[in-house]
Structures are given as structure tokens and as C-alpha cells.
Design a protein around this motif. Structure first.
Motif, PDB file in Angstrom:
ATOM      1  N   SER A  31     -24.147  27.351 -11.610  1.00 27.45           N
ATOM      2  CA  SER A  31     -25.224  27.864 -12.456  1.00 27.45           C
ATOM      3  C   SER A  31     -24.696  28.998 -13.337  1.00 27.45           C
ATOM      4  O   SER A  31     -23.914  29.842 -12.876  1.00 27.45           O
ATOM      5  N   VAL A  32     -25.134  29.026 -14.577  1.00 23.10           N
ATOM      6  CA  VAL A  32     -24.647  30.024 -15.524  1.00 23.10           C
ATOM      7  C   VAL A  32     -25.024  31.448 -15.129  1.00 23.10           C
ATOM      8  O   VAL A  32     -24.430  32.402 -15.631  1.00 23.10           O
ATOM      9  N   ASP A  33     -25.993  31.601 -14.240  1.00 17.69           N
ATOM     10  CA  ASP A  33     -26.374  32.949 -13.817  1.00 17.69           C
ATOM     11  C   ASP A  33     -25.577  33.436 -12.608  1.00 17.69           C
ATOM     12  O   ASP A  33     -25.779  34.545 -12.122  1.00 17.69           O
ATOM     13  N   ALA A  34     -24.619  32.636 -12.160  1.00 21.23           N
ATOM     14  CA  ALA A  34     -23.734  33.038 -11.062  1.00 21.23           C
ATOM     15  C   ALA A  34     -22.515  33.766 -11.633  1.00 21.23           C
ATOM     16  O   ALA A  34     -22.005  33.400 -12.695  1.00 21.23           O
ATOM     17  N   GLN A  35     -22.035  34.749 -10.922  1.00 27.25           N
ATOM     18  CA  GLN A  35     -20.893  35.536 -11.387  1.00 27.25           C
ATOM     19  C   GLN A  35     -19.672  34.657 -11.625  1.00 27.25           C
ATOM     20  O   GLN A  35     -18.919  34.861 -12.575  1.00 27.25           O
ATOM     21  N   GLU A  36     -19.478  33.643 -10.785  1.00 30.20           N
ATOM     22  CA  GLU A  36     -18.295  32.783 -10.905  1.00 30.20           C
ATOM     23  C   GLU A  36     -18.408  31.749 -12.026  1.00 30.20           C
ATOM     24  O   GLU A  36     -17.503  30.932 -12.220  1.00 30.20           O
ATOM     25  N   ALA A  37     -19.472  31.781 -12.805  1.00 31.84           N
ATOM     26  CA  ALA A  37     -19.653  30.825 -13.902  1.00 31.84           C
ATOM     27  C   ALA A  37     -18.755  31.111 -15.100  1.00 31.84           C
ATOM     28  O   ALA A  37     -18.467  30.218 -15.892  1.00 31.84           O
ATOM     29  N   VAL A  38     -18.302  32.337 -15.230  1.00 31.79           N
ATOM     30  CA  VAL A  38     -17.456  32.697 -16.361  1.00 31.79           C
ATOM     31  C   VAL A  38     -16.171  31.871 -16.305  1.00 31.79           C
ATOM     32  O   VAL A  38     -15.558  31.727 -15.252  1.00 31.79           O
ATOM     33  N   ILE A  39     -15.790  31.320 -17.436  1.00 39.41           N
ATOM     34  CA  ILE A  39     -14.565  30.523 -17.536  1.00 39.41           C
ATOM     35  C   ILE A  39     -13.384  31.492 -17.626  1.00 39.41           C
ATOM     36  O   ILE A  39     -13.237  32.208 -18.622  1.00 39.41           O
ATOM     37  N   THR A  40     -12.566  31.524 -16.584  1.00 37.82           N
ATOM     38  CA  THR A  40     -11.436  32.455 -16.536  1.00 37.82           C
ATOM     39  C   THR A  40     -10.087  31.761 -16.705  1.00 37.82           C
ATOM     40  O   THR A  40      -9.077  32.428 -16.870  1.00 37.82           O
ATOM     41  N   GLU A  41     -10.096  30.435 -16.624  1.00 37.73           N
ATOM     42  CA  GLU A  41      -8.886  29.646 -16.853  1.00 37.73           C
ATOM     43  C   GLU A  41      -9.210  28.581 -17.885  1.00 37.73           C
ATOM     44  O   GLU A  41     -10.334  28.068 -17.909  1.00 37.73           O
ATOM     45  N   PRO A  42      -8.266  28.215 -18.730  1.00 32.41           N
ATOM     46  CA  PRO A  42      -8.544  27.218 -19.768  1.00 32.41           C
ATOM     47  C   PRO A  42      -9.041  25.890 -19.186  1.00 32.41           C
ATOM     48  O   PRO A  42      -8.546  25.423 -18.163  1.00 32.41           O
ATOM     49  N   VAL A  43     -10.028  25.313 -19.864  1.00 30.69           N
ATOM     50  CA  VAL A  43     -10.529  23.983 -19.519  1.00 30.69           C
ATOM     51  C   VAL A  43     -10.497  23.115 -20.766  1.00 30.69           C
ATOM     52  O   VAL A  43     -10.675  23.608 -21.885  1.00 30.69           O
ATOM     53  N   ASP A  44     -10.248  21.838 -20.563  1.00 32.79           N
ATOM     54  CA  ASP A  44     -10.257  20.901 -21.680  1.00 32.79           C
ATOM     55  C   ASP A  44     -11.683  20.554 -22.080  1.00 32.79           C
ATOM     56  O   ASP A  44     -11.985  20.433 -23.269  1.00 32.79           O
ATOM     57  N   VAL A  45     -12.543  20.357 -21.072  1.00 29.03           N
ATOM     58  CA  VAL A  45     -13.948  20.008 -21.333  1.00 29.03           C
ATOM     59  C   VAL A  45     -14.846  20.875 -20.460  1.00 29.03           C
ATOM     60  O   VAL A  45     -14.667  20.946 -19.246  1.00 29.03           O
ATOM     61  N   LEU A  46     -15.808  21.503 -21.098  1.00 27.42           N
ATOM     62  CA  LEU A  46     -16.864  22.223 -20.398  1.00 27.42           C
ATOM     63  C   LEU A  46     -18.147  21.424 -20.570  1.00 27.42           C
ATOM     64  O   LEU A  46     -18.626  21.249 -21.691  1.00 27.42           O
ATOM     65  N   PHE A  47     -18.670  20.895 -19.479  1.00 31.53           N
ATOM     66  CA  PHE A  47     -19.982  20.246 -19.494  1.00 31.53           C
ATOM     67  C   PHE A  47     -21.005  21.353 -19.313  1.00 31.53           C
ATOM     68  O   PHE A  47     -20.946  22.101 -18.331  1.00 31.53           O
ATOM     69  N   LEU A  48     -21.920  21.467 -20.257  1.00 35.38           N
ATOM     70  CA  LEU A  48     -22.875  22.571 -20.259  1.00 35.38           C
ATOM     71  C   LEU A  48     -24.287  22.025 -20.429  1.00 35.38           C
ATOM     72  O   LEU A  48     -24.568  21.327 -21.404  1.00 35.38           O
ATOM     73  N   GLY A  49     -25.156  22.333 -19.459  1.00 33.15           N
ATOM     74  CA  GLY A  49     -26.496  21.758 -19.489  1.00 33.15           C
ATOM     75  C   GLY A  49     -27.598  22.765 -19.256  1.00 33.15           C
ATOM     76  O   GLY A  49     -27.447  23.740 -18.521  1.00 33.15           O
ATOM     77  N   GLY A  50     -28.715  22.489 -19.897  1.00 36.04           N
ATOM     78  CA  GLY A  50     -29.905  23.323 -19.744  1.00 36.04           C
ATOM     79  C   GLY A  50     -31.122  22.549 -20.213  1.00 36.04           C
ATOM     80  O   GLY A  50     -31.022  21.391 -20.597  1.00 36.04           O
ATOM     81  N   ALA A  51     -32.232  23.217 -20.180  1.00 33.85           N
ATOM     82  CA  ALA A  51     -33.487  22.582 -20.577  1.00 33.85           C
ATOM     83  C   ALA A  51     -34.245  23.500 -21.524  1.00 33.85           C
ATOM     84  O   ALA A  51     -33.849  24.634 -21.767  1.00 33.85           O
ATOM     85  N   LEU A  52     -35.319  22.979 -22.014  1.00 35.17           N
ATOM     86  CA  LEU A  52     -36.174  23.718 -22.930  1.00 35.17           C
ATOM     87  C   LEU A  52     -37.256  24.433 -22.138  1.00 35.17           C
ATOM     88  O   LEU A  52     -37.922  23.838 -21.297  1.00 35.17           O
ATOM     89  N   TYR A  53     -37.406  25.723 -22.409  1.00 36.62           N
ATOM     90  CA  TYR A  53     -38.448  26.533 -21.775  1.00 36.62           C
ATOM     91  C   TYR A  53     -39.158  27.298 -22.881  1.00 36.62           C
ATOM     92  O   TYR A  53     -38.526  28.089 -23.581  1.00 36.62           O
ATOM     93  N   LYS A  54     -40.442  27.045 -23.054  1.00 35.79           N
ATOM     94  CA  LYS A  54     -41.207  27.729 -24.103  1.00 35.79           C
ATOM     95  C   LYS A  54     -40.533  27.584 -25.467  1.00 35.79           C
ATOM     96  O   LYS A  54     -40.336  28.554 -26.186  1.00 35.79           O
ATOM     97  N   TYR A  55     -40.107  26.388 -25.799  1.00 42.81           N
ATOM     98  CA  TYR A  55     -39.529  26.045 -27.104  1.00 42.81           C
ATOM     99  C   TYR A  55     -38.163  26.659 -27.368  1.00 42.81           C
ATOM    100  O   TYR A  55     -37.707  26.719 -28.494  1.00 42.81           O
ATOM    101  N   GLY A  56     -37.494  27.123 -26.330  1.00 44.77           N
ATOM    102  CA  GLY A  56     -36.152  27.666 -26.481  1.00 44.77           C
ATOM    103  C   GLY A  56     -35.385  27.478 -25.189  1.00 44.77           C
ATOM    104  O   GLY A  56     -35.930  26.996 -24.200  1.00 44.77           O
ATOM    105  N   ILE A  57     -34.125  27.857 -25.208  1.00 46.96           N
ATOM    106  CA  ILE A  57     -33.357  27.793 -23.963  1.00 46.96           C
ATOM    107  C   ILE A  57     -33.540  29.109 -23.215  1.00 46.96           C
ATOM    108  O   ILE A  57     -33.857  30.144 -23.794  1.00 46.96           O
ATOM    109  N   ASP A  58     -33.330  29.043 -21.920  1.00 46.10           N
ATOM    110  CA  ASP A  58     -33.517  30.198 -21.057  1.00 46.10           C
ATOM    111  C   ASP A  58     -32.572  31.342 -21.455  1.00 46.10           C
ATOM    112  O   ASP A  58     -31.463  31.100 -21.950  1.00 46.10           O
ATOM    113  N   ASP A  59     -33.011  32.569 -21.220  1.00 51.76           N
ATOM    114  CA  ASP A  59     -32.187  33.736 -21.550  1.00 51.76           C
ATOM    115  C   ASP A  59     -30.852  33.730 -20.813  1.00 51.76           C
ATOM    116  O   ASP A  59     -29.856  34.233 -21.338  1.00 51.76           O
ATOM    117  N   HIS A  60     -30.811  33.159 -19.599  1.00 53.18           N
ATOM    118  CA  HIS A  60     -29.542  33.055 -18.873  1.00 53.18           C
ATOM    119  C   HIS A  60     -28.550  32.190 -19.650  1.00 53.18           C
ATOM    120  O   HIS A  60     -27.362  32.519 -19.732  1.00 53.18           O
TER     121      HIS A  60
END
Length: 130
Positions: A31-60
């Protein structure tokens, strides 16, 4: 190919899709709100997902997008769940593009609660991109 899966989910629907993608990629979905979510080593592909909340994405998710470093991420593949709109995909893609990161044109959208067939489709989406 090194991959990472990050998501934000309030209801658990996006988390379920993230976990299907992560299983196919043989990595952990974080989850993006977890401390370990930060990308600290290079990745070729980052799969990134979220949903719509009140017509926008969550602040996290907004805050997480700000942490992305184009030097650490080859490209971003976006996925989303919601009951009524795919707009979160555009917002997440825009956030990654503003950071100068390549965004995969094909995205994955699941309407509502993901069923087994949709989880298989999520896994196939991951396999196609890695």
C-alpha cells in the motif's frame, strides 16, 4: 525484469487486484501509505493502482505520486477499480507523466469487486508487461 506493485485501497477491491498482479510478478503488493512503499531500488515496471474517491484520487496516492523518481522507475503500468468510473486511471497516469516517467498506454480497469476471472485477467496484464 524487476517489478514493484503499489496501490491504495479503501474497500479492498484495488488491493485484491494488486495482489493478483503481485502474485504473477512474484513480488509483494504494498500500500502506498506504508513506509516501505517508497521505491529505493530501480524497477523496470511499477504497477500502480488506485480508485476514484469523491471525483479524485485519494490523498495518499497523490502524496505517493510526488515521491516517484524517474531515475528509479522504467515505466508505470496503471490499474484501477471502481463502481462507476475509470477516471482514476487518467489521474494516476497524469501524476506519473508529470514526474517524467514513461506510462504504459494499456491500463487495467475492474468494475466493482473483482471476481476470480478478473483476478486472472490482472495476472495476465502483469505477465504481458514483464
Amino acid at each position: 525484469m524487476k517489478t514493484a506493485v503499489r496501490y491504495f485501497s479503501r474497500s479492498g477491491n484495488t488491493k485484491a487486484v494488486a495482489e493478483a498482479i503481485a502474485q504473477a510478478a512474484e513480488v509483494e503488493a504494498i500500500s502506498v501509505d506504508a513506509q516501505e512503499a517508497v521505491i529505493t531500488e530501480p524497477v523496470d515496471v511499477l504497477f500502480l493502482g488506485g480508485a476514484l474517491y469523491k471525483y479524485g484520487i485519494d490523498d495518499h496516492m497523490k502524496a505517493y505520486l510526488e515521491t516517484l523518481d524517474k531515475e528509479m522507475i522504467g515505466k508505470v503500468a496503471v490499474f484501477s477499480t471502481s463502481w462507476f468510473s475509470k477516471h482514476a486511471i487518467d489521474l494516476i497516469k497524469d501524476g506519473a507523466a508529470k514526474k517524467g516517467i514513461e506510462v504504459v498506454s494499456e491500463s487495467l480497469y475492474v468494475r466493482g469487486k473483482p471476481n476470480d476471472a478478473q483476478k486472472v485477467k490482472a495476472a495476465e496484464y502483469a505477465k504481458k508487461l514483464i
